[in-house]
Write an enzyme that holds these catalytic residues in place. Structure first.
Site, PDB file in Angstrom:
ATOM      1  N   ASP A   1       0.871  -1.188   0.000  1.00  0.00           N
ATOM      2  CA  ASP A   1       0.000   0.000   0.000  1.00  0.00           C
ATOM      3  C   ASP A   1       0.903   1.231   0.000  1.00  0.00           C
ATOM      4  O   ASP A   1       2.117   1.119   0.230  1.00  0.00           O
ATOM      5  CB  ASP A   1      -0.879  -0.057   1.264  1.00  0.00           C
TER       6      ASP A   1
ATOM      7  N   GLU B   1       2.680   4.804  -4.075  1.00  0.00           N
ATOM      8  CA  GLU B   1       2.680   5.748  -5.227  1.00  0.00           C
ATOM      9  C   GLU B   1       4.005   6.489  -5.340  1.00  0.00           C
ATOM     10  O   GLU B   1       4.384   6.773  -6.481  1.00  0.00           O
ATOM     11  CB  GLU B   1       1.506   6.718  -5.085  1.00  0.00           C
TER      12      GLU B   1
ATOM     13  N   ASP C   1      -9.070   3.267  -2.478  1.00  0.00           N
ATOM     14  CA  ASP C   1     -10.064   3.706  -1.497  1.00  0.00           C
ATOM     15  C   ASP C   1     -11.382   4.144  -2.119  1.00  0.00           C
ATOM     16  O   ASP C   1     -11.685   5.333  -2.222  1.00  0.00           O
ATOM     17  CB  ASP C   1      -9.481   4.820  -0.635  1.00  0.00           C
TER      18      ASP C   1
HETATM   19  O1  MIG Z   1      -4.762   5.964   3.896  1.00  0.00           O
HETATM   20  O2  MIG Z   1      -3.434   0.934   5.734  1.00  0.00           O
HETATM   21  O3  MIG Z   1      -5.934   2.039   0.402  1.00  0.00           O
HETATM   22  O4  MIG Z   1      -6.767  -0.182   1.871  1.00  0.00           O
HETATM   23  O5  MIG Z   1      -6.673   0.021   4.674  1.00  0.00           O
HETATM   24  C1  MIG Z   1      -4.835   4.833   4.653  1.00  0.00           C
HETATM   25  C2  MIG Z   1      -4.613   1.649   5.889  1.00  0.00           C
HETATM   26  C3  MIG Z   1      -3.767   3.841   4.249  1.00  0.00           C
HETATM   27  C4  MIG Z   1      -4.938   2.958   2.356  1.00  0.00           C
HETATM   28  C5  MIG Z   1      -5.383   1.726   1.658  1.00  0.00           C
HETATM   29  C6  MIG Z   1      -6.366   0.990   2.521  1.00  0.00           C
HETATM   30  C7  MIG Z   1      -5.728   0.657   3.851  1.00  0.00           C
HETATM   31  C8  MIG Z   1      -5.263   1.948   4.540  1.00  0.00           C
HETATM   32  N1  MIG Z   1      -4.348   2.662   3.664  1.00  0.00           N
END
Ligand code: MIG
Length: 788
Positions: free
Chosen positions: A407, A410, A484
């Site tokens: 996650d 980017e 998200d």
């Molecule tokens: O902005 O790790 O898209 O699936 O649960 C929060 C917490 C950061 C974004 C991910 C989401 C995940 C969350 N992360």
């Protein structure tokens, strides 16, 4: 300020002339070099080369020596495919067996014709060029009939005609709406469908790129980049599936995932303790709801330090992981790129000591705030960093973990620009490249590091990786979820074209958070979303902290029963889905397909965004509105069976189908064979009972059933099972011919039940030339043995 030299700052006098376009100009000379066909023009050099018979590459260099470096997306070395060269007064023609590239000399323009001599890609008046500020662009002629697809992960409907898209990997928590762009992935590839024929263009440029497809007024489309070179490939098709085959030949295909990755996954931001996870899994097992994986979101870590567990919340992760595995459930922890600044934290110390983090040109580190607070970011452009990061995953594999969730790659940073400073300089093994150039591939390089690391550590087992960010080629390493979204009906609807276009962009393994991530789901929404999830390639229910919980039982018995039955349906369809995944891994053609892919001449499919095909003959039309108990479905040409009640429809028209809450409209085309597994609790349970649903037609249908151990790469060495089946009927005889192609792997089932659909009269079944049964509308089932 009046009394300093600032008063005569040149910027105050007039606009600096940045941004004016310089076109490539006229052709001055032409030669054949080892790089390809080289055209020296007034304002630059163009090299045309053939990567394959059906793929041509066009590169514009402003200076010599000519550079033919490719991005990390490209895995194919150019083959030295020779063209025949014909020079005429005004043009030069390069002819191969599949295409013809015509170069107009003055002004310099490129025209590409397919093997039938039809013009498919043509430079528009402006052609190619650049701007003083560093921008490069290429403008092409558009046809009224053009339809555009692909562009990776974009919101909105499936057909991208009339849209403008930017590629710049971005963490977008704000609601994704039709104009929200860019999102997490950058895939600078699209496919054009024109008069039923398809071709594709991949722009191999990792800078911020833009695709302007507002063609209706201008009759042109344009792709451009903020920097780098104009370097693009044309894939001549001519079918949409061939375009994908050609594009994935260049950028790679999805490795066959482990079977457990295709099961149902349950996630939540976050399951915060070992106890919570254990209770969750026991509930699934108690309620007999199938489950293959649980995800551990950021709370499992010790103050968000990657490669750690918080032992207060998770006192014994090893025992937890192995206890879950015994119940058929894998554990998938989240791993973000940010490494907490903390001189007592091993990962940080190693990164500093071995110089593995991103830095500025001056040598100082780039720090950004993410979950752990102030953090450093691995420089994944460096081979050394990637192998280190890969090896770090031993922390997880030692615990028995085989899947990782990436996650924030980017990379997302909590600051104004939402990402790393573009002035940061990556070290691509000695070559310095700014973050401006490598931003879009950061997530993919992290994926490469992770996947390759897991591959080494897992000792022959297939890794599973899920990623949020990526670039063209990400399919080689990871499945993609669409980030998200929210528990909105509109987002349920949007998930379909998003996943379909990911498929058109070479990424077959994708899915949206089932139930929606942010906002509060409702029972009805969760049922409908689970129904869609059954047939999206990736199937995970996930939701955010502080939102209504959305495990299958959270909204009461009535919904729970229905959600459970659809998760069970996923497992029944797994043999079929697995076969589709196998094909996708070999051809690049996606599992979840837009209808135009199979019916490119049918205009009604061109913007059909609310239904899709799974493989080539199964049509799924989810219900996307609250309260709806029926919906309109477009059935393309052919005869279609309603999967639930066997009703037969003539295609080529829309029908209204009943779809109360317990029904997901599914249609199977006449001439199909669909394998079905017995009820399973997870992919760990062997399929002991296989049923083949035969929907015969007068013409011969061939179906191949594929299976293997589902977790190792042994199939590559020939350890798999493949059965080819042919079926057709002829007056009152149904013919079935089976042919075992390979049985080096033995499935668990020993006989197959065959259920024949759509034959109402008494019919003799001729199996491998022998009569084996009589069937009719009432008794349409028989068994065959001796196949394994
Ligand atoms: O902005 O790790 O898209 O699936 O649960 C929060 C917490 C950061 C974004 C991910 C989401 C995940 C969350 N992360």
């Amino acid at each position: 300020m009046e009394d300093t030299s600032f008063a005569i700052h040149p910027g105050k006098q007039k606009d600096v002339d940045v941004g004016s376009e310089i076109l490539i100009g006229d052709l001055n000379s032409f030669k054949v070099s080892k790089q390809g066909y080289e055209f020296h023009c007034d304002n630059g050099y163009v090299v045309i080369s053939f990567v394959d018979q059906e793929v041509v590459r066009i590169v514009m260099n402003l200076e010599q020596p000519l550079n033919d470096e490719s991005s990390v997306a490209v895995i194919q070395e150019p083959q030295s495919i020779q063209a025949e060269v014909y020079e005429e007064k005004k043009v030069i023609n390069l002819v191969t067996s599949y295409m013809e590239v015509t170069v107009q000399k003055s002004p310099f323009r490129v025209f590409i014709k397919d093997y039938k001599g039809e013009l498919i890609v043509a430079d528009h008046e402006k052609g190619m060029g650049y701007e003083v500020g560093g921008k490069v662009f290429c403008s092409k002629e558009a046809d009224d009939d053009d339809q555009y697809y692909g562009f990776g992960e974009k919101s909105g409907f499936i057909n991208k005609k009339g849209e403008v898209y930017t590629m710049w990997n971005s963490d977008v928590y704000a609601p994704h709406n039709p104009e929200t762009d860019p999102l997490y992935q950058s895939i600078p590839f699209f496919m054009t469908l024109r008069n039923g024929q398809a071709h594709g263009i991949y722009f191999d440029n990792t800078f911020k790129t833009t695709f302007d497809m507002r063609t209706e007024e201008s009759n042109e489309y344009c792709f451009s980049a903020e920097g780098g070179r104009l370097d693009y490939y044309v894939f001549i098709g001519p079918t949409p599936k061939e375009v994908l085959n050609q594009y994935t030949y260049l950028t790679g295909r999805m490795p066959l995932p482990p079977k457990w990755a295709l099961g149902y996954h349950q996630s939540r931001y976050s399951y915060e303790s070992e106890e919570e996870v254990r209770t969750l899994v026991s509930l699934f097992r108690e309620k007999e709801i199938p489950l293959d994986a649980v995800h551990f979101d950021i709370h499992y870590m010790d103050e968000y330090r990657v490669f750690t567990f918080d032992y207060k919340r998770f006192p014994n992760p090893k025992r937890l992981v192995s206890d879950l595995k015994e119940q058929g459930v894998r554990s998938v922890p989240i791993v973000d790129p940010g490494v907490k600044v903390d001189s007592e934290y091993e990962t940080y110390v190693e990164g500093i000591t071995d110089d593995l983090f991103c830095k500025y040109i001056e040598g100082n580190l780039f720090f950004g705030d993410v979950w752990p607070g102030k953090s450093a970011f691995p420089d994944f452009a460096k081979t050394k960093t990637r192998s280190w990061w890969g090896r770090k995953h031993q922390f997880y594999t030692d615990l028995g973990i085989e899947g990782i969730w990436n996650d924030m790659n980017e990379p997302a940073v909590f600051n104004e620009t939402k990402t790393m400073d573009v002035q940061v300089v990556h070290d691509q093994d000695g070559e310095k490249k700014t973050h401006r150039e490598l931003h879009n591939v950061y997530g993919m390089l992290m994926g490469k590091a992770t996947y390759e690391g897991l591959e080494l550590l897992l000792d022959g087992k297939r890794p599973f990786l899920l990623t949020r960010a990526g670039f063209s080629g990400i399919q080689r390493y990871a499945a993609v979820w669409t980030g998200d979204n929210r528990s909105f009906w509109e987002h349920l609807e949007m998930a379909i074209p998003m996943c379909m276009n990911l498929g058109v962009s070479g990424v077959p393994f994708s899915g949206a958070d089932v139930g929606g991530f942010a906002h509060d789901a409702s029972g009805e929404l969760l049922v409908r979303w689970t129904q869609l999830g059954v047939f999206t390639p990736y199937f995970r229910n996930h939701s955010a902290i502080h939102t209504a919980r959305q495990e299958p039982w959270m909204f009461g018995k009535k919904y729970e029963e229905s959600i459970k039955s659809f998760i069970q349906l996923r497992y029944k369809w797994l043999p079929y889905l697995y076969q589709q995944f196998k094909q996708a891994s070999e051809t690049g053609v996606p599992v979840m397909r837009p209808l135009f892919m199979e019916y490119p001449n049918d205009q009604k499919t061109y913007n059909l965004s609310d239904q899709f095909l799974v493989g080539d003959r199964v049509l799924v039309a989810p219900v996307l509105r609250p309260g709806a108990t029926s919906r309109m479905v477009y059935l393309p040409k052919g005869d279609w069976f309603n999967y639930w009640n066997g009703d037969l429809y003539k295609g080529g028209k829309c029908i209204i189908v009943d779809a109360p809450l317990q029904v997901l409209p599914i249609f199977v085309k006449k001439g199909s064979i669909i394998p079905e597994a017995n009820e399973l609790q997870s992919t760990n349970d062997p399929v002991e009972h296989l049923t083949l649903h035969v929907y015969p037609s007068e013409s011969k249908t061939t179906y191949s059933l594929y299976d293997d151990d589902g977790e190792t790469f042994n199939y590559r060495g020939g350890e798999y099972f493949e059965l080819e089946l042919q079926t057709w009927y002829d007056r009152n005889q149904l013919h079935l011919v089976s042919n075992v192609i390979n049985s080096c792997y033995k499935p668990n089932w020993s006989k197959i039940d065959i259920v024949v659909h759509g034959l109402s009269e008494n019919t003799e079944v001729i199996y491998n030339k022998k009569k084996v049964a009589e069937i009719n509308a009432k008794s349409n089932r028989f068994s065959v043995t001796g196949l394994v």
